[in-house]
Design an enzyme around this catalytic site. Sequence first.
Site, PDB file in Angstrom:
ATOM      1  N   HIS A  84      54.884  31.163  37.437  1.00 28.21           N
ATOM      2  CA  HIS A  84      53.891  31.226  36.129  1.00 28.21           C
ATOM      3  C   HIS A  84      53.919  32.589  35.716  1.00 28.21           C
ATOM      4  O   HIS A  84      53.936  33.721  36.566  1.00 28.21           O
ATOM      5  CB  HIS A  84      52.466  30.790  36.882  1.00 28.21           C
ATOM      6  CG  HIS A  84      51.337  30.878  35.633  1.00 28.21           C
ATOM      7  ND1 HIS A  84      51.134  29.995  34.887  1.00 28.21           N
ATOM      8  CD2 HIS A  84      50.608  31.812  35.206  1.00 28.21           C
ATOM      9  CE1 HIS A  84      50.248  30.188  34.072  1.00 28.21           C
ATOM     10  NE2 HIS A  84      49.793  31.317  34.463  1.00 28.21           N
ATOM     11  N   ASP A 163      40.243  20.722  34.920  1.00 30.34           N
ATOM     12  CA  ASP A 163      40.576  22.068  34.111  1.00 30.34           C
ATOM     13  C   ASP A 163      40.271  21.461  32.717  1.00 30.34           C
ATOM     14  O   ASP A 163      40.174  22.564  32.021  1.00 30.34           O
ATOM     15  CB  ASP A 163      41.978  22.535  34.794  1.00 30.34           C
ATOM     16  CG  ASP A 163      42.345  23.873  34.064  1.00 30.34           C
ATOM     17  OD1 ASP A 163      41.404  24.676  34.067  1.00 30.34           O
ATOM     18  OD2 ASP A 163      43.261  23.598  33.113  1.00 30.34           O
ATOM     19  N   ARG A 170      34.936  26.657  28.756  1.00 35.58           N
ATOM     20  CA  ARG A 170      35.101  28.243  28.704  1.00 35.58           C
ATOM     21  C   ARG A 170      35.229  28.801  27.396  1.00 35.58           C
ATOM     22  O   ARG A 170      34.626  29.777  27.095  1.00 35.58           O
ATOM     23  CB  ARG A 170      36.149  28.751  29.836  1.00 35.58           C
ATOM     24  CG  ARG A 170      35.880  28.694  31.350  1.00 35.58           C
ATOM     25  CD  ARG A 170      37.278  28.395  32.126  1.00 35.58           C
ATOM     26  NE  ARG A 170      37.909  29.480  31.800  1.00 35.58           N
ATOM     27  CZ  ARG A 170      38.922  29.851  32.241  1.00 35.58           C
ATOM     28  NH1 ARG A 170      39.861  28.782  32.486  1.00 35.58           N
ATOM     29  NH2 ARG A 170      39.734  30.874  32.368  1.00 35.58           N
ATOM     30  N   SER A 185      41.688  27.734  37.464  1.00 30.64           N
ATOM     31  CA  SER A 185      42.532  27.002  36.389  1.00 30.64           C
ATOM     32  C   SER A 185      43.984  27.146  36.566  1.00 30.64           C
ATOM     33  O   SER A 185      44.886  26.091  36.555  1.00 30.64           O
ATOM     34  CB  SER A 185      42.211  27.487  34.958  1.00 30.64           C
ATOM     35  OG  SER A 185      42.874  27.045  34.028  1.00 30.64           O
ATOM     36  N   LYS A 189      46.664  23.848  39.112  1.00 28.78           N
ATOM     37  CA  LYS A 189      47.644  23.189  38.490  1.00 28.78           C
ATOM     38  C   LYS A 189      48.902  23.153  39.207  1.00 28.78           C
ATOM     39  O   LYS A 189      49.769  22.424  39.015  1.00 28.78           O
ATOM     40  CB  LYS A 189      47.712  23.520  36.937  1.00 28.78           C
ATOM     41  CG  LYS A 189      46.706  23.061  36.089  1.00 28.78           C
ATOM     42  CD  LYS A 189      46.791  23.417  34.631  1.00 28.78           C
ATOM     43  CE  LYS A 189      45.949  24.812  34.589  1.00 28.78           C
ATOM     44  NZ  LYS A 189      45.921  25.362  33.206  1.00 28.78           N
TER      45      LYS A 189
HETATM   46  N1  URA Z   1      46.125  29.820  32.059  1.00 29.69           N
HETATM   47  C1  URA Z   1      45.445  28.693  32.480  1.00 29.69           C
HETATM   48  O1  URA Z   1      46.127  27.702  32.707  1.00 29.69           O
HETATM   49  N2  URA Z   1      44.098  29.120  32.821  1.00 29.69           N
HETATM   50  C2  URA Z   1      43.612  30.055  32.228  1.00 29.69           C
HETATM   51  O2  URA Z   1      42.352  30.159  32.877  1.00 29.69           O
HETATM   52  C3  URA Z   1      44.344  31.220  31.711  1.00 29.69           C
HETATM   53  C4  URA Z   1      45.796  31.059  31.726  1.00 29.69           C
END
Ligand code: URA
Length: 451
Positions: A84, A163, A170, A185, A189
């Site tokens: 990521h 999320d 948010r 978040s 995932k």
């Molecule tokens: N990417 C995400 O999936 N969530 C975040 O809060 C920030 C970047």
Amino acid sequence: MSSIPDLIKKKRDGETLSDEEIKTFIQAVAKETMQDCQIGAMLMAIWLKGMVDAETSTLTREMMSSGDVMSWPKEWAGHVVDKHSTGGVGDKVSLVLAPALAACGLKVPMISGRGLAFTGGTLDKLESLPGYNVNQSAEQILEILESVGCCIVGQTKKLVPADRVLYAMRDATSTVDSLPLITGSIISKKGAESLNALVLDVKFGRAALYKDLESAKKLAQSLVNAGNSLGMRTGAALSSMDGVIGRCVGNSLEVIESVETLKGKGPKDLMELVTTLGGVLLKMTGSASDLSEGKKKISDAVIGGAALKKFQNMIEKQGVAKETAHSLCSAKTDYFSIMRKSKHQVELKTPAEGIIEDIDGLVLAEITHNLGAGRSKAGEAINHSVGAELLVSLGQRVGKGESWLRLHYDDRAPTSNQMNRLKDAVTVGKQTDTPKQHPSFVKELLLPDAL
Ligand code: URA
């Protein structure tokens, strides 16, 4: 059991929430039994008071468990990985890294996102290829991983539903930039992909969310802790993001640069990021005995052509016609017979002779974004052909009036203000005898054990 107002009060007053209380909160979010005002209040309480590591880990785990969690054949145990990135300019690392890891025998169920604001999205880049389908079912993902070893797909509705709700709230409550909320978040995932190992590329600098190394390091440490607490071996690279990764910015241009890299002709800086992030994953899964062996294996997979073959197979499995995939990956490709070229190109010239000292990646990203390469709200259409190609690299000696940037644009022409900002995005320093080397992107690694 505490009521939702009790939980909000507890966090508001700076107390630590128990596992049970965090579970109640996340389940209420996922089942949509919590009022929007209550979600907003809890998010703001978390933003203001923060969370200790144990709370962040529980938050992440509960978010992950709010939806489907993928499962893999037991023969793959220990070999399922992903990466990521927190977002960079010209960040096409995934397009090269996923097939390189597959060529090294790992399984890579890469679930990527779309671009928003000035950052590009891997899915948007791949959609420059005619036919490429980012929507794949869990069964199709399994089949592609079985036969190829990697896929790059979008998130399904059933993955981490908590999320989706929290992310939208948010945005609406100015609570995006909270360490525990960002961590929950991102890592929930990745946890739902049931990974054995995860590497994070956490960027800092002018063209990154975090402007300095120290704040990026706090995020990296929080992500690494949460990932490891879910049982994924998680490591992070802290890499600088002031300029551009490689030479191209914009969707089609970045795909072209990625394919050229997979043909062994990629820029050194991009290869450095790919081999470092891949090397960390190979080491963490035990597929390499140390980082330098891991880096070499990734480099060999790219230079030797095995990763290109994986890329060709992957895009074919994801909907690109066989002949197109073959032609894209053949030795000599007319890329613009496959992807549309923008109607106009204009070259910018260096203002003086000397050494290229700086290129402002943020300016390049913002202007190409405004010319149609990116979107300002979710769901907006983008123009894949718009972008910019750097014709010089950092540290290179140039003469006055040499082309340093080629801007690709379509119907939205750059304004004179935008052209002036682009002209100012390059700094040419005094001529010295020895051109400088391109500085390394990766400044530090945070790893579960010393590698
Ligand atoms: N990417 C995400 O999936 N969530 C975040 O809060 C920030 C970047």
